[in-house]
Design an enzyme around this catalytic site. Structure first.
Site, PDB file in Angstrom:
ATOM      1  N   ALA A  36      -0.941  -9.425  16.183  1.00 54.93           N
ATOM      2  CA  ALA A  36      -0.919 -10.148  14.909  1.00 54.93           C
ATOM      3  C   ALA A  36      -0.816  -9.223  13.703  1.00 54.93           C
ATOM      4  O   ALA A  36      -0.661  -9.693  12.576  1.00 54.93           O
ATOM      5  CB  ALA A  36      -2.155 -11.025  14.770  1.00 54.93           C
ATOM      6  N   GLY A  37      -0.895  -7.912  13.933  1.00 58.41           N
ATOM      7  CA  GLY A  37      -0.767  -6.967  12.833  1.00 58.41           C
ATOM      8  C   GLY A  37       0.671  -6.827  12.373  1.00 58.41           C
ATOM      9  O   GLY A  37       1.604  -7.334  13.002  1.00 58.41           O
TER      10      GLY A  37
ATOM     11  N   HIS B 219       0.725   6.994   1.770  1.00 61.19           N
ATOM     12  CA  HIS B 219       0.763   5.742   2.518  1.00 61.19           C
ATOM     13  C   HIS B 219       0.140   4.620   1.691  1.00 61.19           C
ATOM     14  O   HIS B 219      -0.488   4.863   0.665  1.00 61.19           O
ATOM     15  CB  HIS B 219       0.017   5.877   3.849  1.00 61.19           C
ATOM     16  CG  HIS B 219       0.778   6.637   4.892  1.00 61.19           C
ATOM     17  ND1 HIS B 219       0.766   8.018   4.940  1.00 61.19           N
ATOM     18  CD2 HIS B 219       1.579   6.223   5.906  1.00 61.19           C
ATOM     19  CE1 HIS B 219       1.522   8.419   5.949  1.00 61.19           C
ATOM     20  NE2 HIS B 219       2.028   7.355   6.552  1.00 61.19           N
TER      21      HIS B 219
ATOM     22  N   LYS C  64      -4.297   1.878   4.663  1.00 61.81           N
ATOM     23  CA  LYS C  64      -4.385   2.836   5.765  1.00 61.81           C
ATOM     24  C   LYS C  64      -5.795   3.411   5.817  1.00 61.81           C
ATOM     25  O   LYS C  64      -6.335   3.853   4.802  1.00 61.81           O
ATOM     26  CB  LYS C  64      -3.357   3.955   5.594  1.00 61.81           C
ATOM     27  CG  LYS C  64      -3.311   4.929   6.770  1.00 61.81           C
ATOM     28  CD  LYS C  64      -2.107   5.847   6.682  1.00 61.81           C
ATOM     29  CE  LYS C  64      -2.088   6.867   7.814  1.00 61.81           C
ATOM     30  NZ  LYS C  64      -2.033   6.229   9.148  1.00 61.81           N
TER      31      LYS C  64
END
Length: 270
Positions: free
Chosen positions: A12-13, A157, A161
């Site tokens: 689901a990520g 990023h 993260k």
């Protein structure tokens, strides 16, 4: 020939959904199931529908053990704890495994290496073909320039993260250090603050930036007298990571037991 059956851990990520869509687009692969954390609101849903490619009869379940018998290969983009738990299950069943998770501690890396002796496993901090070409270029440039140039690495990023520096930055630093006969344990400097004094000649600096929705940027700087060389890779989409992981999954199903790098996938084993 039957399609390669893929189970996606972290279905689901963002990366899990992209991998499901990528696998669905392959002629020789199918999404068999997805795995999500206990309590996830996506449990019981279909991995294909989550990925926006329609119903694939690929249920999202809480326990890998309930679907591992369907898998020819597992792909994982999650966190260190769940990844190790899933690799233990894969080792018991000798199910090939692609690990794209980063942020492992040294003792966790040691366990991964040990478990991989029981099942084919490919692990990389970054499955982008471009990044892995950058790694090779960094080794060549560092070896050529030697001690005459200061080495600094900057990575950027998105603000979600959780680990820093990125696994890719760590790998770039290790490769550069090895090329000039150093170890990051002794020369690595991770960020600077305050009155730190003049830069030591053999330091290798690594710096992390977090913000917005930056997919992933890495810059390796070689700063010398009167000139500077910069090697830069910018990820514009997570698609590059997904396609690389899918490429690794196709390769690992027929690879020998042991821990393999993405270099093995791209360039063959020595």
């Amino acid at each position: 020939m039957s399609p390669i059956q893929v189970v996606i851990n972290g279905a689901a990520g963002k990366m899990g959904r992209m991998i499901a869509a990528g696998v669905h687009s392959q002629d020789d692969m199918q999404v068999a199931a997805g795995v999500e954390a206990p309590g996830s609101p996506h449990l019981g849903q279909d991995a294909g529908e989550l990925a926006g490619v329609g119903f694939l009869e690929a249920p999202v379940v809480e326990s890998l053990e309930t679907v591992i018998d369907k898998a020819d290969v597992l792909i994982e983009f999650t966190r260190p704890g769940p990844t190790l738990q899933h690799l233990r299950a894969a080792a018991r069943t000798q199910t090939p495994f692609v690990i794209a998770t980063t942020g492992f501690e040294e003792e966790e890396l040691a366990e991964i290496s040990e478990l991989a002796q029981q099942t084919p496993t490919v692990m990389a901090p970054n499955f982008s073909v471009g990044v892995n070409t950058l790694i090779k270029a960094v080794a060549l440039v560092a070896e050529t320039l030697g001690d005459a140039y200061d080495i600094e690495i900057v990575e950027a990023h998105h603000n979600e993260k959780v680990d820093a520096p990125s696994g890719t930055a760590v790998r770039l630093a290790d490769v550069a250090a090895e090329a000039v006969g150093r170890s990051m344990r002794s020369v690595g400097v991770y960020g600077r603050h305050g009155i730190v004094g003049a830069r030591k000649p053999k330091e290798i600096g690594v710096h992390a930036v977090r913000g917005g929705d930056i997919v992933g940027d890495h810059t390796v700087m070689f700063a010398g007298k009167g000139e500077r060389i910069e090697l830069v890779h910018r990820s514009q989409s997570r698609e590059a990571f997904a396609s690389g992981a899918i490429r690794a999954a196709r390769w690992i199903v027929s690879a020998p037991k042991g821990l393999h790098s993405f270099d093995d996938v791209l360039f063959g084993q020595d």
